[in-house]
Scaffold this active site. Structure first.
Site, short mmCIF file in Angstrom:
data_model
loop_
_atom_site.label_atom_id
_atom_site.label_comp_id
_atom_site.label_asym_id
_atom_site.label_seq_id
_atom_site.Cartn_x
_atom_site.Cartn_y
_atom_site.Cartn_z
CG ASP A 395 -1.55 1.32 1.53
OD1 ASP A 395 -1.74 2.12 0.59
OD2 ASP A 395 -1.88 1.58 2.71
CD GLU A 413 -2.90 5.02 2.17
OE1 GLU A 413 -2.66 6.23 2.01
OE2 GLU A 413 -2.52 4.36 3.17
CD GLU A 414 -5.70 8.37 -1.39
OE1 GLU A 414 -5.18 9.33 -0.80
OE2 GLU A 414 -5.08 7.68 -2.22
#
Length: 777
Positions: A395, A413-414
């Protein structure tokens, strides 16, 4: 009879209608987004086209590895049109979306994707808090029961909204203020009828009255007023929202022990059930967590990420609406109905905070690990979550976990956090990461498919995750969050500073270190990663790829690198990898090159500089090899000359001894001319041999290679030892023969002692030569 039939039949019909409407939502939302068509009639036509997906399906999965083959097939999705981390897609055809170096099976070590473990089984301890009863005794289709413990309201634990200490000031009818239980306020507000987004806003602000003039709900209103049609909005407020509220209000039932905070500089672990996580996220969606709303720097949770969804509701942009669709779809999947709880996921998720100690840091300038010793797969067309099954998936994190997932952010990541929403709960209890820390998350489930990236991100409906469970009921999906340094447009050149590259090496090393090292004989699983910190953070993809390759080589972890559409990067990495294999480049060699790049690169790119420097290093090694060969030949010649001199001297001595035995005046006056001539010849032979040895030693000392110097010194010592032993044996024999003669022993003893002193001096010289050689090691 009529009333009974209505009571019995109408609810069932209504529920069926809601399910049918819900089944239509994914297809309609994705089509509406792609076509940018806001015409309601067109939406209804799209919903009837037969392309809908089941979004109320139960979580599937068995507790064995029978789903491995199915998973491998299911994850082969079309990803050719995805671009990540701001890299332009320079591939022109589907055929070029391909891998380089070695196949993905090599990264999986030729084993089944889920055959290797990432973490040990769950075991409650002082450093591992388990919030379900252990061992699990429930059937595989039912969630584990919560662990009963004591509730704590302090700075070391999550402050739950249902705690008795959670109070909130309220204004009474007479204008005075009073302190009330916040949980009672939450219950009253949410159990009232809520039929639209404005009523939902009013309910949330009733127990967050401090922020009435600050919080906006623009994204929420836009989703229901403009994006969804009337039927979709009705399904949400009549069916899904009541299910979410019921799930949130079960917090005292599902969380019967305190949740520890994963604080900085403290290695610890936390395991929750998927049901508990869904309850916590339902509360986050309804913004119930106390003391987590202020943005003041010195507030209690200023070093923690935000968890309440208020910032997401007031953000703008098309990707924000798509993220909301992902989250609402998750709640459709996991929130039970009043009569059926079969869709509640039965698994668990473990969160491990990893903290590196200074004394455990890798000495990269001493790492002899070969960069070619680990399998490398470079892919321009795949994704970490699709092709990296069974591997340690990276991540590209923000130091505040989740980054802008509850805001406008929509990058690597989002996106991972909204397609796997159980990761969102880490924001509740994980303090921001320090340079020597990482967070490992094991067991999360994926619920959504998607296409696009950043502004082009689109939710593409339901995803059935068939990843098998481990012995602790965790999905065999391991994700490690490591945060890269951020370089603005004006500071990109700073990333080549030695101290900053060292920081990235150590950060990746903490995340990639194998937790089962020393406790198992099985090798560690590979790592699936990509352009870490190369999007908004401005990192150099070539540098980040080399850094992660060095770390994987040191920790013996195969590497699957996904360039997210950057075919040029893919081919560059292949060329460097071939160079590493040809020259057997080590981690310390590459690190020595990277350290010099900022000062010595000139106008060369990083790839060009690394290639040129490694080729030059190989050329120097070849030259040193030639010099070593010449020095060894000189040593051999010197040894041969010494041996020849010894042999000649031995013959001369033998002749002299034979003559002496026949002569009656063997021990005559010391001034004999024959004796003098013999001694001079003996001394001359010794001097010439010692000079040859000294010349060989000087040649050896000029070489800087440790191994070369050691080999030369050993050869010189061996040659010298041979000569010394020959002289001693000769003199001892000569002395022994003269012991029986009267008045002759003193002279021979004197000669023998002189010769012995010279031999000792020769040994000392050889030892000094060894010592001087050791300076080059």
């Amino acid at each position: 009879m009529y009333r009974l039939s209505v009571i019995d039949v109408v609810p069932a019909l209504l529920q069926s209608a809601k399910i049918i409407c819900a089944l239509q939502i994914p297809h309609k939302l994705s089509r509406c987004n792609r076509n940018n068509n806001n015409n309601k009639n067109n939406k209804e036509m799209d919903s009837e086209s037969g392309g809908s997906m089941d979004i109320d399906g139960t979580t599937s999965g068995t507790y064995n590895n029978t789903a491995i083959a199915t998973t491998a097939a299911a994850t082969t999705t079309t990803t050719a049109h995805r671009t990540h981390d701001g890299n332009n897609s320079d591939c022109e055809s589907d055929e070029e979306w391909h891998w380089r170096c070695q196949p993905i099976e090599a990264v999986q070590r030729g084993l089944q994707p889920y055959e290797l473990d990432h973490v040990p089984p769950v075991s409650p301890s002082a450093g591992h808090k388990v919030l379900h009863r252990h061992p699990i005794r429930e059937s595989p289709t039912k969630p584990p029961r919560p662990f009963r413990g004591t509730h704590k309201w302090d700075a070391k634990h999550v402050r739950l909204p249902c705690a008795p200490e959670s109070k909130y000031p309220v204004e009474t009818d007479d204008g005075s203020s009073d302190i009330e239980s916040r949980w009672a306020m939450i219950g009253r507000a949410l159990l009232r009828p809520i039929n639209n987004s404005k009523q939902l806003q009013a309910a949330i602000l009733s127990y967050n009255s401090t922020y009435k003039g600050q919080w906006g709900f623009g994204a929420l209103h836009k989703l229901f007023d403009d994006e969804l049609d009337e039927s979709e909005t009705r399904v949400f407020f009549e069916d899904l929202l009541p299910r979410i509220i019921r799930l949130a209000l079960r917090l005292p039932e599902l969380l019967q022990a305190s949740i520890p905070l994963l604080k900085q500089q403290h290695s610890c672990a936390l395991t929750l059930t998927q049901e508990q996580i869904s309850c916590l996220l339902a509360n986050a969606m309804l913004c119930t967590f106390p003391r987590r709303n202020t943005l003041k720097r010195k507030s209690e949770y200023s070093t923690f990420p935000d968890i309440n969804f208020n910032r997401l509701y007031q953000s703008s942009g098309a990707s924000v609406l798509e993220k909301l669709k992902c989250i609402f779809h998750y709640f459709r999947r996991v929130s039970p109905t009043e009569r059926d709880a079969s869709n509640v996921p039965p698994g668990c998720v473990t969160f491990v905070r990893l903290c590196g100690k200074p004394e455990q840091q890798v000495q990269w300038h001493q790492s002899s690990a070969s960069l070619a010793s680990i399998p490398l797969h470079v892919n321009a067309g795949g994704t970490i979550e699709d092709q990296g099954i069974g591997l340690l998936q990276v991540d590209f994190a923000n130091m505040y976990l989740g980054g802008g997932v509850l805001g406008q952010g929509c990058v690597q990541e989002e996106i991972r956090f909204v397609i796997c929403p159980e990761l969102l709960v880490s924001k509740l209890f994980t303090e921001c990461l320090l340079p020597n820390e990482a967070l490992l998350m094991v067991g999360c489930e994926r619920y959504s498919n998607y296409t696009g990236y950043a502004g082009s991100f689109v939710w593409e409906g339901n995803h059935e995750d068939r990843t098998p469970y481990d012995s602790s009921r965790r999905r065999r999906t391991a994700i490690v969050a490591i945060d890269a340094l951020s370089f603005g447009k004006t500071s990109k050149a700073q990333q080549y500073r030695e101290d900053l590259m060292l920081r990235e090496l150590n950060k990746a090393s903490i995340g990639f270190k194998y937790l089962l090292s020393g406790t198992t004989t099985t090798p560690p699983p590979g790592v699936a990663t990509g352009n870490w910190g190369c999007g908004a953070f401005g990192g150099d993809p070539h540098l980040k790829a080399l850094i992660q390759l060095m770390v994987c080589a040191h920790h013996n972890r195969p590497l699957a690198y996904f360039t997210f559409g950057n075919c040029q990067l893919r081919d560059d990495l292949q060329q460097l990898w071939q160079l590493f294999r040809t020259q057997n480049t080590s981690v310390q060699q590459l690190w020595s090159v990277l350290r010099r790049f900022k000062k010595e690169s000139g106008n060369r790119t990083l790839q060009q500089f690394v290639r040129d420097e490694l080729q030059q290093l190989q050329s120097q090694l070849n030259d040193d090899g030639d010099e070593l060969e010449q020095a060894m030949l000189q040593c051999e010649a010197a040894a041969a000359a010494a041996a020849a001199a010894d042999e000649q001297h031995s013959k001369a001595k033998t002749t002299t001894e034979a003559t002496a035995l026949k002569s009656p005046d063997l021990f005559a006056d010391d001034s004999s001319d024959n004796d003098i001539e013999l001694d001079d010849g003996e001394q001359l032979d010794k001097d010439e041999a010692e000079q040859e040895q000294a010349n060989a030693m000087m040649s050896a000392a000029s070489l800087e290679s440790n191994t070369n110097a050691a080999a030369i010194a050993a050869a010189i010592t061996a040659a010298a030892s041979t000569r010394q032993l020959t002289l001693l044996e000769m003199l001892d024999r000569h002395y022994d023969q003269g012991q029986g003669q009267p008045n002759g022993g003193s002279k021979r003893q004197h000669q023998s002692s002189i010769s012995s002193d010279k031999c000792l001096k020769t040994r000392k010289d050889c030892n000094d030569g060894d010592a001087s050689s050791s300076n080059f090691r």
